[in-house]
Design an enzyme around this catalytic site. Structure first.
Site, PDB file in Angstrom:
ATOM      1  N   TYR A  33      14.936  16.766 -14.842  1.00  0.00           N
ATOM      2  CA  TYR A  33      16.273  16.263 -14.504  1.00  0.00           C
ATOM      3  C   TYR A  33      17.308  16.847 -15.452  1.00  0.00           C
ATOM      4  O   TYR A  33      16.972  17.446 -16.481  1.00  0.00           O
ATOM      5  CB  TYR A  33      16.306  14.735 -14.534  1.00  0.00           C
ATOM      6  CG  TYR A  33      16.324  14.113 -15.915  1.00  0.00           C
ATOM      7  CD1 TYR A  33      15.192  14.123 -16.729  1.00  0.00           C
ATOM      8  CD2 TYR A  33      17.483  13.521 -16.427  1.00  0.00           C
ATOM      9  CE1 TYR A  33      15.213  13.560 -17.991  1.00  0.00           C
ATOM     10  CE2 TYR A  33      17.507  12.952 -17.694  1.00  0.00           C
ATOM     11  CZ  TYR A  33      16.370  12.969 -18.469  1.00  0.00           C
ATOM     12  OH  TYR A  33      16.396  12.419 -19.718  1.00  0.00           O
ATOM     13  N   ARG A  52      19.024  25.311 -18.808  1.00  0.00           N
ATOM     14  CA  ARG A  52      17.977  24.407 -19.308  1.00  0.00           C
ATOM     15  C   ARG A  52      17.108  23.899 -18.150  1.00  0.00           C
ATOM     16  O   ARG A  52      15.896  23.756 -18.292  1.00  0.00           O
ATOM     17  CB  ARG A  52      18.590  23.234 -20.080  1.00  0.00           C
ATOM     18  CG  ARG A  52      17.527  22.354 -20.718  1.00  0.00           C
ATOM     19  CD  ARG A  52      18.102  21.325 -21.653  1.00  0.00           C
ATOM     20  NE  ARG A  52      18.919  20.340 -20.950  1.00  0.00           N
ATOM     21  CZ  ARG A  52      19.603  19.371 -21.547  1.00  0.00           C
ATOM     22  NH1 ARG A  52      19.576  19.260 -22.870  1.00  0.00           N
ATOM     23  NH2 ARG A  52      20.318  18.525 -20.849  1.00  0.00           N
ATOM     24  N   HIS A 103      -4.056  14.517  -8.838  1.00  0.00           N
ATOM     25  CA  HIS A 103      -3.329  15.054  -9.999  1.00  0.00           C
ATOM     26  C   HIS A 103      -2.901  16.516  -9.867  1.00  0.00           C
ATOM     27  O   HIS A 103      -1.796  16.866 -10.208  1.00  0.00           O
ATOM     28  CB  HIS A 103      -4.177  14.884 -11.268  1.00  0.00           C
ATOM     29  CG  HIS A 103      -4.164  13.482 -11.805  1.00  0.00           C
ATOM     30  ND1 HIS A 103      -4.701  12.420 -11.106  1.00  0.00           N
ATOM     31  CD2 HIS A 103      -3.671  12.973 -12.955  1.00  0.00           C
ATOM     32  CE1 HIS A 103      -4.539  11.307 -11.807  1.00  0.00           C
ATOM     33  NE2 HIS A 103      -3.914  11.613 -12.947  1.00  0.00           N
ATOM     34  N   LYS A 148      12.843  18.772 -20.225  1.00  0.00           N
ATOM     35  CA  LYS A 148      13.587  17.566 -19.837  1.00  0.00           C
ATOM     36  C   LYS A 148      12.905  16.960 -18.611  1.00  0.00           C
ATOM     37  O   LYS A 148      13.364  17.088 -17.473  1.00  0.00           O
ATOM     38  CB  LYS A 148      15.054  17.904 -19.571  1.00  0.00           C
ATOM     39  CG  LYS A 148      15.951  16.664 -19.582  1.00  0.00           C
ATOM     40  CD  LYS A 148      17.399  17.018 -19.759  1.00  0.00           C
ATOM     41  CE  LYS A 148      18.342  15.844 -19.559  1.00  0.00           C
ATOM     42  NZ  LYS A 148      18.279  14.806 -20.576  1.00  0.00           N
ATOM     43  N   GLU A 181      14.517  12.936 -33.059  1.00  0.00           N
ATOM     44  CA  GLU A 181      15.801  12.823 -32.361  1.00  0.00           C
ATOM     45  C   GLU A 181      15.981  11.386 -31.911  1.00  0.00           C
ATOM     46  O   GLU A 181      15.132  10.534 -32.141  1.00  0.00           O
ATOM     47  CB  GLU A 181      15.841  13.770 -31.161  1.00  0.00           C
ATOM     48  CG  GLU A 181      14.758  13.504 -30.139  1.00  0.00           C
ATOM     49  CD  GLU A 181      14.727  14.509 -28.993  1.00  0.00           C
ATOM     50  OE1 GLU A 181      15.786  15.063 -28.645  1.00  0.00           O
ATOM     51  OE2 GLU A 181      13.632  14.721 -28.433  1.00  0.00           O
ATOM     52  N   LEU A 206      14.367  17.732 -27.548  1.00  0.00           N
ATOM     53  CA  LEU A 206      15.111  18.352 -26.457  1.00  0.00           C
ATOM     54  C   LEU A 206      16.297  19.093 -27.074  1.00  0.00           C
ATOM     55  O   LEU A 206      17.021  18.523 -27.892  1.00  0.00           O
ATOM     56  CB  LEU A 206      15.629  17.276 -25.496  1.00  0.00           C
ATOM     57  CG  LEU A 206      16.381  17.851 -24.298  1.00  0.00           C
ATOM     58  CD1 LEU A 206      15.413  18.460 -23.294  1.00  0.00           C
ATOM     59  CD2 LEU A 206      17.232  16.797 -23.632  1.00  0.00           C
TER      60      LEU A 206
HETATM   61  C1  LIG Z   1      15.501  12.900 -25.871  1.00  0.00           C
HETATM   62  C2  LIG Z   1      16.883  13.453 -25.753  1.00  0.00           C
HETATM   63  N1  LIG Z   1      17.361  14.217 -26.759  1.00  0.00           N
HETATM   64  C3  LIG Z   1      18.601  14.739 -26.722  1.00  0.00           C
HETATM   65  C4  LIG Z   1      19.453  14.489 -25.650  1.00  0.00           C
HETATM   66  C5  LIG Z   1      20.820  15.067 -25.648  1.00  0.00           C
HETATM   67  O1  LIG Z   1      20.898  16.112 -24.704  1.00  0.00           O
HETATM   68  P1  LIG Z   1      22.285  16.529 -24.055  1.00  0.00           P
HETATM   69  O2  LIG Z   1      23.227  16.836 -25.159  1.00  0.00           O
HETATM   70  O3  LIG Z   1      21.940  17.724 -23.231  1.00  0.00           O
HETATM   71  O4  LIG Z   1      22.743  15.366 -23.228  1.00  0.00           O
HETATM   72  C6  LIG Z   1      18.993  13.712 -24.586  1.00  0.00           C
HETATM   73  C7  LIG Z   1      19.847  13.439 -23.444  1.00  0.00           C
HETATM   74  O5  LIG Z   1      19.571  12.647 -22.588  1.00  0.00           O
HETATM   75  C8  LIG Z   1      17.673  13.192 -24.634  1.00  0.00           C
HETATM   76  O6  LIG Z   1      17.182  12.438 -23.630  1.00  0.00           O
END
Ligand SMILES: Cc1ncc(COP(=O)(O)O)c(C=O)c1O
Length: 288
Positions: A33, A52, A103, A148, A181, A206
């Site tokens: 997503y 991405r 699966h 993602k 994060e 991410l």
């Molecule tokens: C785990 C995670 N890290 C970082 C981010 C930040 O990503 P972005 O700046 O692309 O929204 C998100 C955004 O949903 C996230 O789910």
């Protein structure tokens, strides 16, 4: 005015929009997503989000469900039909499709594409600038956090811990005691020497689009910046801390596990970054 969802070629009122019970996104979290901010009808950092998405699809060995150009058109139409006004967010999901539950990849399945959009109040320097609290939780996710994917259970549980602690976000901590994060954002600190620090974008996090935009802004402003992990103790003792994400933009972190960061008030570097990031969003909302 009712919200409209795009599902596999059709624009439908939300109450009528649905995917199949054997959709692999529903049964296996077999999907990816993106969440994209929309300023004045224009997707912010659109190319970076689509790059991405491309990477996430490739890592999960999924083809694009339609051409990039067609996807952009559907994005615009979903935005238009949902009357986002000044600001909003577009959600886009691609799964491996519906198939009898098993699966391994299905031999034949048409990928599912869903898009939704909703208006949001436009963040301001004031609304972003008031500091937030974070709590730390163990990072219990899999080893491909760079993808993602819609497999978000660990971050759902982490965010709930934050909510129950009266905090805005939870920062996840790996087995070495280093912060990876936030549950839905990237984590940053500013050292006493004025250096910006965020973890390198490896498979443990991410690579946020807002993270990348912030790096560009910091570089352009001549701020010193380094990509390296930092511990919970270092973050608590930092001069400043903040988070970055598409919908939260940049927000100062003023408390970590109840401990004040720096003066306990939003830091000067973070407040300047908030202003510059808002300028960036404005500029993106004017692109043709
Ligand atoms: C785990 C995670 N890290 C970082 C981010 C930040 O990503 P972005 O700046 O692309 O929204 C998100 C955004 O949903 C996230 O789910």
């Amino acid at each position: 005015m009712g919200r409209i969802a795009y599902v596999d070629g059709r624009y439908l009122p939300h109450q009528q929009a649905a995917v199949r019970v054997e959709d692999r996104g529903f049964q296996f979290a077999d999907g990816v997503y993106e969440v994209i901010a929309v300023r004045r009808g224009r997707p912010v950092d659109e190319d970076d989000h689509l790059d991405r998405l491309d990477r996430s699809l490739r890592e999960l060995r999924m083809p694009w469900p339609m051409s990039r150009r067609a996807l952009r058109l559907v994005m615009r139409e979903t935005i238009r039909r949902n009357h986002l006004g000044a600001f909003g967010a577009l959600y886009l999901q691609v799964t491996r499709g519906a198939a009898p539950r098993s699966h391994a990849f299905p031999a034949t399945a048409k990928q599912t594409v869903v898009m939704t959009a909703r208006p949001l109040s436009l963040p301001t320097a004031e609304s972003l600038g008031c500091g937030i609290g974070v709590v730390t939780v163990a990072d219990i996710r899999w080893k491909r956090c760079d993808v993602k994917s819609v497999s978000l259970l660990a971050t759902v549980l982490g965010k709930q811990v934050a909510v129950e602690a009266g905090c805005y976000e939870a920062w996840m901590v790996d087995e070495q005691g280093l912060i990876t994060e936030g549950t839905a954002s990237n984590a940053w600190i500013v050292t006493a020497g004025g250096e910006l620090v965020t973890r390198r974008a490896d498979t443990a996090i991410l690579n946020g689009i807002t993270r990348m935009a912030t790096i560009g802004i910091a570089r352009a402003a001549g701020l010193r910046f380094v990509e390296r992990p930092f511990s919970v103790a270092e973050a608590k003792g930092a001069a400043e801390a903040f988070i970055t994400s598409t919908t939260s933009m940049i927000r100062p972190v003023i408390r970590i596990d109840g401990v004040a960061v720096g003066s306990g008030r939003p830091g000067g570097t973070t407040v300047r970054l908030v202003d510059w990031y808002l300028d960036h969003v404005e500029a993106e909302g004017r692109t043709v």
